[in-house]
Write a protein that holds these residues in place. Structure first.
Motif, short mmCIF file in Angstrom:
data_model
loop_
_atom_site.label_atom_id
_atom_site.label_comp_id
_atom_site.label_asym_id
_atom_site.label_seq_id
_atom_site.Cartn_x
_atom_site.Cartn_y
_atom_site.Cartn_z
N UNK A 31 2.42 15.60 -6.69
CA UNK A 31 2.04 14.36 -6.03
C UNK A 31 1.04 13.57 -6.85
N UNK A 32 1.11 12.24 -6.72
CA UNK A 32 0.17 11.34 -7.39
C UNK A 32 -0.70 10.69 -6.32
N UNK A 33 -1.98 11.10 -6.26
CA UNK A 33 -2.88 10.57 -5.25
C UNK A 33 -3.69 9.37 -5.75
N UNK B 67 0.81 -1.22 0.00
CA UNK B 67 0.00 0.00 0.00
C UNK B 67 0.85 1.27 0.00
N UNK B 68 2.17 1.13 0.02
CA UNK B 68 3.06 2.30 0.05
C UNK B 68 3.55 2.62 -1.34
N UNK B 69 3.62 3.93 -1.63
CA UNK B 69 4.03 4.39 -2.95
C UNK B 69 5.02 5.54 -2.81
N UNK C 190 3.76 19.28 -4.04
CA UNK C 190 3.90 18.31 -2.96
C UNK C 190 3.92 19.02 -1.62
N UNK C 191 3.34 18.43 -0.58
CA UNK C 191 3.42 19.05 0.75
C UNK C 191 4.87 19.18 1.23
N UNK C 192 5.12 20.23 1.97
CA UNK C 192 6.42 20.46 2.58
C UNK C 192 6.23 20.64 4.08
#
Length: 569
Positions: A375-377, A367-369, A518-520
């Motif tokens: 970002x790719x959601x 389940x980890x990417x 992407x979040x920072x």
């Protein structure tokens, strides 16, 4: 002459009707006229080729602490949001007696992953009653409007003390006292009453929330207290272990109080069809006169894992614990040492006690990417850590380890776990399109070390309204749900539409350019507390009550936002 005219934009007014190329005329913070060829404005914006929408209303946030010390409700205000509603999931900071303050901090820290040190430094506790808390909020100007709901956790602790903390059954006297306080809170301006019934919510000490086992008579009794005011709403989150019993309880809360209720809805892996059972039941109940809505997300419910985050796949490894308190640069340097790498990977394990939400997922490499920028959601399952490790003939933990120390340890892995049973977001599209749903669950201001879902409104317009290869949804539907749908669900009937007489909360958006970064991780909370922040491109102008608060992604510094109090239906 208008104060402002937004001219020649593609106006999606929030009603669900088709986009129209017209002008929007605004005076004194109110939409005065919408149509072609309006008279001049003191200021004019050429919106030719741009999308014009009402301001977004986010009904599920946790800015309860931040709103007391900050003038900017970021990151929500960076994503076209002009009104946020906090106090969800039964957690908040009023009503409170002095001896319960630390308990409420522990509850918020554990349930919503907001640093306790930041809350300890930031909260002034210049209130006890909920009305006093609202008055305190009313004394600060912000970039956007905020509304607050009365949380069951604080209410139960105040009335029942240790019995409430220990989740003991409430007596008839307890229920009457809680109902009376809830009634007064609504009359003072609370938008509603909220509660939590999920095992995933724990205090920072690992204890269950005080509200977890509240019985039906308690929930209905408090709801009736709310209903006696003729205003206010109800909000609930539940595990639905006994779906029929919970559903009937929530229906009775709405029926006996005469007030609408909204319930968090997401797809779980083990019971993948329950979400539809719930939304269909809500629709049937509403049709019968008892209003029930489901709050749904814009993407999977997932978490970010990394060395700066609250969680990483190696956080329980004894060899990692030895270096966990080092600053990031030194930690990364140590982790690049081959012997340290071997020791950390070999001793890694999941926390099976589940004392910290999410730790039981730390070995779920399928389940980890990798989480890039942009970002790719909705990643393809074939790109998971487990799948890529198999192609390289290495252990998944080895690949995860190498990825989290890339970019000087500032990168993240993405782990979706709800709304992901099929390995895609098809179910989210079905949820969003359902007539009983409204967009919610962004948790803006919360889970600051694990998510940044305050960007949900941007995902709605970008992914669901433009980029998804299949299953895209009409922009008119998405805008209507995120504006009028959410505003109406919380009883805020003065906003959410671009029609004459409504508040002039609006966005001017370059839809073609709309994009998420992407979040920072930032360290700008009180006491140096950390939080994930996520920017977006494409928002050209955001107005609150006719005043521009954001221009091309940057704050104007204006603070027209006010506290929104409940008003008679």
């Amino acid at each position: 002459m208008f104060d402002l005219v937004v001219r020649n934009g593609s106006v999606i007014d929030g009603t669900g009707g088709a986009a129209r190329t017209v002008d929007v005329g605004i005076t004194n913070g109110v939409v005065v006229e919408v149509g072609p060829g309006l008279a001049k404005g003191k200021r004019e914006i050429d919106a030719d080729g741009l999308l014009v929408t009402p301001g977004f209303v986010d009904v599920h946030t946790h800015y309860d602490g931040q709103a007391t010390w900050d003038n900017a409700m970021a990151p929500s205000s960076w994503h076209g949001v002009t009104t946020v509603v906090m106090g969800n999931c039964g957690v908040g900071f009023a009503r409170v007696a002095p001896h319960n303050r630390e308990r409420l901090v522990q509850l918020m820290e554990g349930v919503e992953d907001i640093p306790g040190a930041a809350l300890d430094e930031g909260l002034t506790w210049e209130w006890e009653s909920f009305g006093e808390y609202l008055d305190h909020l009313d004394g600060r100007h912000r970039d956007i409007d905020v509304g607050a709901q009365l949380p069951h956790g604080a209410l139960r602790l105040h009335v029942m003390g240790e019995r409430g903390a220990n989740a003991e059954p409430a007596t008839a006297e307890d229920i009457a006292d809680m109902a009376a306080i809830a009634r007064q809170g609504i009359l003072d301006g609370a938008l509603g009453f909220t509660t939590s019934r999920t095992l995933n919510h724990r205090t920072s000490l690992g204890e269950h929330t005080p509200t977890l086992k509240a019985e039906r008579d308690e929930l209905v009794g408090i709801a009736e207290g709310v209903g006696s005011t003729g205003r206010g709403v109800l909000q609930v989150v539940s595990d639905f272990i006994d779906l029929d019993h919970e559903l009937e309880t929530f229906r009775l809360m709405a029926e006996r109080s005469g007030r609408p209720i909204s319930v968090s809805v997401a797809q779980g892996k083990n019971r993948p069809d329950d979400w539809k059972t719930l939304l269909d039941a809500f629709a049937a109940s509403t049709a019968s006169g008892v209003t029930m809505r489901g709050q749904v997300g814009a993407r999977a419910v997932g978490i970010l894992l990394g060395l700066q985050a609250t969680l990483n796949p190696f956080m329980t490894s004894p060899a990692y614990v030895e270096i966990a308190d080092l600053d990031l640069a030194e930690r990364v340097a140590r982790m690049r040492d081959p012997e340290t790498r071997r020791r950390i990977i070999e001793s890694a394990s999941s926390d099976r006690s589940g004392s910290v939400t999410g730790t039981r997922l730390l070995e779920q490499f399928a389940l980890m990417f990798p989480f890039g920028d942009p970002p790719d959601y909705e990643p393809d399952p074939s790109t998971s850590i487990a799948a890529e490790a198999a192609r390289r003939s290495i252990e998944p933990a080895e690949l995860a380890y190498d990825l989290i120390i890339e970019n000087n340890g500032e990168g993240f892995l993405y782990l979706p776990f709800l709304n992901w049973a099929a390995g895609n977001l098809d179910v989210v599209g079905e949820q969003l399109a359902h007539p009983a749903s409204i967009p919610g669950l962004s948790d803006g201001g919360a889970h600051v070390g694990t998510i940044c879902d305050a960007s949900f409104p941007t995902t709605l317009l970008q992914w669901w309204g433009r980029d998804r290869p299949t299953g895209r949804l009409p922009l008119e539907l998405l805008v209507a749900k995120q504006t009028r749908g959410t505003a109406e669900a919380l009883g805020m009937l003065d906003r959410g539409l671009l029609v004459p007489g409504m508040r002039a909360d609006l966005n001017v958006i370059d839809h073609d350019a709309l994009a998420l970064s992407a979040p920072k991780m930032a360290f700008d909370l009180p006491a140096g507390g950390k939080r994930l922040l996520q920017r977006a491109e494409g928002y050209r102008h955001t107005f609150v009550a006719g005043t521009e608060i954001m221009a091309d992604g940057e704050s104007t510094g204006a603070t027209p936002g006010r506290l929104v109090r409940s008003s008679p239906a």
